[in-house]
Design an enzyme around this catalytic site. Structure first.
Site, PDB file in Angstrom:
ATOM      1  N   TYR A  85       0.846  -1.200   0.000  1.00 58.93           N
ATOM      2  CA  TYR A  85       0.000   0.000   0.000  1.00 58.93           C
ATOM      3  C   TYR A  85       0.880   1.249   0.000  1.00 58.93           C
ATOM      4  CZ  TYR A  85      -3.906   3.030   1.234  1.00 58.93           C
ATOM      5  OH  TYR A  85      -4.877   3.994   1.226  1.00 58.93           O
ATOM      6  N   PHE A 137      -8.982  19.322 -24.700  1.00 58.00           N
ATOM      7  CA  PHE A 137      -9.418  17.935 -24.802  1.00 58.00           C
ATOM      8  C   PHE A 137     -10.700  17.834 -23.970  1.00 58.00           C
ATOM      9  CE2 PHE A 137      -9.681  13.476 -23.629  1.00 58.00           C
ATOM     10  CZ  PHE A 137      -9.782  12.966 -24.903  1.00 58.00           C
ATOM     11  N   THR A 138     -11.600  16.932 -24.335  1.00 59.03           N
ATOM     12  CA  THR A 138     -12.941  16.900 -23.720  1.00 59.03           C
ATOM     13  C   THR A 138     -12.883  16.865 -22.183  1.00 59.03           C
ATOM     14  OG1 THR A 138     -12.912  14.521 -24.072  1.00 59.03           O
ATOM     15  CG2 THR A 138     -14.167  15.829 -25.656  1.00 59.03           C
ATOM     16  N   ASP A 228       0.344  18.868 -21.249  1.00 62.33           N
ATOM     17  CA  ASP A 228      -0.367  17.589 -21.303  1.00 62.33           C
ATOM     18  C   ASP A 228       0.463  16.683 -22.209  1.00 62.33           C
ATOM     19  OD1 ASP A 228      -1.932  15.400 -21.939  1.00 62.33           O
ATOM     20  OD2 ASP A 228      -3.799  16.518 -22.070  1.00 62.33           O
ATOM     21  N   LYS A 271      -2.181   6.235 -22.833  1.00 63.44           N
ATOM     22  CA  LYS A 271      -1.775   6.612 -24.176  1.00 63.44           C
ATOM     23  C   LYS A 271      -0.258   6.598 -24.317  1.00 63.44           C
ATOM     24  CE  LYS A 271      -4.621   9.613 -26.320  1.00 63.44           C
ATOM     25  NZ  LYS A 271      -5.932   9.130 -26.756  1.00 63.44           N
ATOM     26  N   ARG A 394     -15.789  12.921 -33.520  1.00 66.28           N
ATOM     27  CA  ARG A 394     -15.142  14.057 -32.874  1.00 66.28           C
ATOM     28  C   ARG A 394     -15.682  15.309 -33.558  1.00 66.28           C
ATOM     29  NH1 ARG A 394     -12.456  12.477 -28.072  1.00 66.28           N
ATOM     30  NH2 ARG A 394     -14.689  12.546 -27.842  1.00 66.28           N
ATOM     31  N   PHE A 460     -21.372  12.348 -25.351  1.00 67.62           N
ATOM     32  CA  PHE A 460     -20.993  11.412 -26.423  1.00 67.62           C
ATOM     33  C   PHE A 460     -20.729  10.009 -25.898  1.00 67.62           C
ATOM     34  CE2 PHE A 460     -16.502  11.351 -25.354  1.00 67.62           C
ATOM     35  CZ  PHE A 460     -16.321  12.571 -24.705  1.00 67.62           C
TER      36      PHE A 460
HETATM   37  N1  F0G Z   1      -5.341  14.455 -22.530  1.00 65.55           N
HETATM   38  C1  F0G Z   1      -5.327  14.025 -23.793  1.00 65.55           C
HETATM   39  C2  F0G Z   1      -4.572  14.798 -24.820  1.00 65.55           C
HETATM   40  C3  F0G Z   1      -6.007  12.844 -24.133  1.00 65.55           C
HETATM   41  O1  F0G Z   1      -5.973  12.436 -25.395  1.00 65.55           O
HETATM   42  C4  F0G Z   1      -6.690  12.121 -23.135  1.00 65.55           C
HETATM   43  C5  F0G Z   1      -7.436  10.919 -23.458  1.00 65.55           C
HETATM   44  C6  F0G Z   1      -6.680  12.624 -21.830  1.00 65.55           C
HETATM   45  C7  F0G Z   1      -5.997  13.793 -21.556  1.00 65.55           C
HETATM   46  C8  F0G Z   1      -7.405  11.915 -20.722  1.00 65.55           C
HETATM   47  O2  F0G Z   1      -6.738  10.760 -20.389  1.00 65.55           O
HETATM   48  O3  F0G Z   1      -8.370   8.912 -20.903  1.00 65.55           O
HETATM   49  O4  F0G Z   1      -6.422   8.529 -19.375  1.00 65.55           O
HETATM   50  O5  F0G Z   1      -8.327   9.913 -18.662  1.00 65.55           O
HETATM   51  N2  F0G Z   1      -7.736  10.561 -24.625  1.00 65.55           N
HETATM   52  C9  F0G Z   1      -8.449   9.339 -24.991  1.00 65.55           C
HETATM   53  C10 F0G Z   1      -8.810   9.370 -26.457  1.00 65.55           C
HETATM   54  C11 F0G Z   1      -9.626   9.033 -24.138  1.00 65.55           C
HETATM   55  O6  F0G Z   1      -9.484   8.414 -26.889  1.00 65.55           O
HETATM   56  O7  F0G Z   1      -8.403  10.253 -27.202  1.00 65.55           O
HETATM   57  P1  F0G Z   1      -7.509   9.455 -19.805  1.00 65.55           P
END
Ligand code: F0G
Length: 487
Positions: A85, A137-138, A228, A271, A394, A460
């Site tokens: 832990y 990013f979303t 990022d 990623k 997208r 989405f």
């Molecule tokens: N920042 C970027 C540039 C991303 O592409 C993603 C995730 C995140 C943050 C968030 O990371 O998913 O580990 O919480 N992109 C994925 C995609 C979901 O399909 O483009 P996460």
């Protein structure tokens, strides 16, 4: 290095083709279900590809997140994980890798990228704040919103022109950045965010020259620079290929140069390192101290952060592999090949080819579908019917509504076909191109979509839609007519 480090080779007949510089030793059987089942499945999924079961999916190009192929060394490392832990040696090995690859001393582990965004936004964003960024990013957008902030996207206007020869469409427009700071006042800006391989505009990189300019604006005004790094490997690869100063640098050196310019680096290991998890890192202890207390609250103790120790080991190895050009070039070289095919076949797409995926320009593909009927969502559904390949919308479907309930129309309407690293073969990629050509030739059959169930946040993911006419049935019938009994 006396071996081929890029995944593209010249064939005897003169063709430049991507080549798999790895061998496949563990495989997963795929299903290519008949077009009738694909039609049924997309209906059951509410015309939302997130709602499909992989049983019905042939090639899963939804995302590269958490689905890149793992290496033998990553799997091997998972066996020596130290389950604890607190004070796990696995975490120590990850912190070492972060120091080596990103050049950052302090690491806060989190369970994935958006968890880092939650913690960073809670620690630094106050109501009324503005976060300038090259592009959102979303999940980043959602977390900044949640903490009462707003965002300003400051890429150059040209970044949103889908066909271009601009090698660095992810660059921040420095004049826009200065204007944003003047308009809002430095006090309202908790940090400036740069996203490597800018996801939502087609995986487009920024240059180091641009990052240096952003850094000097940050220094001038005393603003923190946040990077990022979720797609930093691809961005580094494009810098090597496209920015003259770095043509003789290794991807590892470029990664370090990028991170060195940022005060805080965060990443989704799903990623960047072909594993799970994520992290926030910095050389500034004060910055880390502002976030540290939030990690045990939302993620887990500071030496695991919600990630299994096995995944932590895989992450450490995966991060180091991100500096290997052979590994990192695999996905971009396949995307470049695919985009080359799209251009040759006259299919509208984002150029130049970027990282993480190929992006089809749904707006030009389907000019007869208004943005209010979600052309990119319709294209994703239609392409699934035509191929069994799952892509991701997208565009406006991934956007939000304004206070009056109207859709905020997306700048660009894209169908993203992700190319997870070392997962697909060239003949699979050729199949995708072939079915896209068939769909393009039959594009007049495709119609719009409308919401049946619409969640208030990140709609989405879970939203359900229906076709505005019987176009899916007509499209499937035409497919059956053209391909007969073949799938
Ligand atoms: N920042 C970027 C540039 C991303 O592409 C993603 C995730 C995140 C943050 C968030 O990371 O998913 O580990 O919480 N992109 C994925 C995609 C979901 O399909 O483009 P996460």
């Amino acid at each position: 290095m006396n071996q081929n480090s890029s995944s593209t080779v010249q064939f005897y007949n003169g063709e430049q083709l991507p080549l798999e510089l790895h061998k496949v030793r563990v495989v997963q059987k795929l299903h290519l279900v008949p077009v009738e089942r694909r039609l049924e499945a997309i209906g059951e999924a509410g015309y939302n590809t997130f709602q499909l079961s992989t049983y019905d999916v042939f090639l899963d190009m939804l995302t590269d997140s958490g689905v890149n192929a793992m290496s033998d060394n990553q799997i091997a490392a998972m066996f020596r994980a130290d389950d604890a832990y607190a004070g796990s040696q696995s975490f120590g090995r990850l912190a070492e890798a972060v120091k080596e690859v990103f050049g950052k001393e302090y690491l806060l582990p989190v369970h994935q990228g958006r968890a880092a965004e939650n913690i960073i936004s809670r620690a630094f964003v106050k109501p009324g704040d503005v976060v300038p960024m090259n592009y959102h990013f979303t999940t980043t957008h959602a977390h900044i919103d949640l903490n009462g902030g707003t965002i300003e996207e400051l890429v150059a206007d040209e970044a949103l022109e889908l066909t271009s020869i601009n090698p660095f469409k992810g660059n921040m427009d420095i004049a826009k950045l200065r204007d944003c700071i003047k308009r809002n006042g430095v006090d309202k800006i908790p940090f400036i965010r740069m996203e490597a391989s800018t996801n939502l505009i087609g995986g487009q990189p920024f240059s180091i020259a641009n990052l240096r300019e952003v850094r000097s604006v940050c220094d001038e005004y005393g603003i923190m620079l946040v990077l990022d790094a979720s797609l930093i490997g691809e961005n580094a690869y494009f810098i090597k290929k496209r920015e003259e100063e770095f043509q003789n640098s290794t991807c590892g050196e470029i990664l370090l140069a990028m991170c060195d310019l940022a005060d805080l680096v965060y990443f989704s290991a799903r990623k960047v390192s072909s594993s799970r998890g994520g992290g926030i890192c910095s050389n500034n202890k004060e910055i880390i101290n502002k976030m540290q207390h939030l990690v045990p609250l939302f993620e887990g103790f500071l030496t695991y952060g919600g990630i299994s120790v096995r995944e932590i080991e895989a992450m450490a190895v995966g991060l180091r592999e991100t500096t290997d050009e052979t590994v990192i070039s695999q996905s971009p070289s396949f995307i470049e090949y695919f985009i080359g095919e799209m251009v040759r076949l006259g299919i509208p797409c984002v150029t130049p080819a970027g990282g993480l995926g190929a992006h089809i320009d749904a707006g030009s593909f389907l000019p007869h579908i208004p943005q209010s009927e979600y052309p990119a969502g319709a294209l994703a559904a239609a392409f699934f019917i035509a191929s069994g390949v799952r892509g991701m919308e997208r565009g406006t479907l991934s956007s939000v509504r304004d206070k009056d309930g109207n859709d905020i129309l997306a700048d660009v309407e894209l169908l993203r076909l992700a190319f997870p690293r070392r997962v697909f073969t060239l003949s699979q990629v050729r199949y995708v191109a072939d079915r896209m050509k068939w769909l393009y030739d039959n594009r007049d059959l495709i119609g719009g979509l409308e919401f049946v169930e619409e969640p208030p946040v990140l709609r989405f993911f879970m939203g359900r839609l229906r076709a505005k006419s019987d176009w899916p049935q007509k499209l499937a019938a035409k497919f059956r007519q053209d391909f007969g009994e073949s799938l």
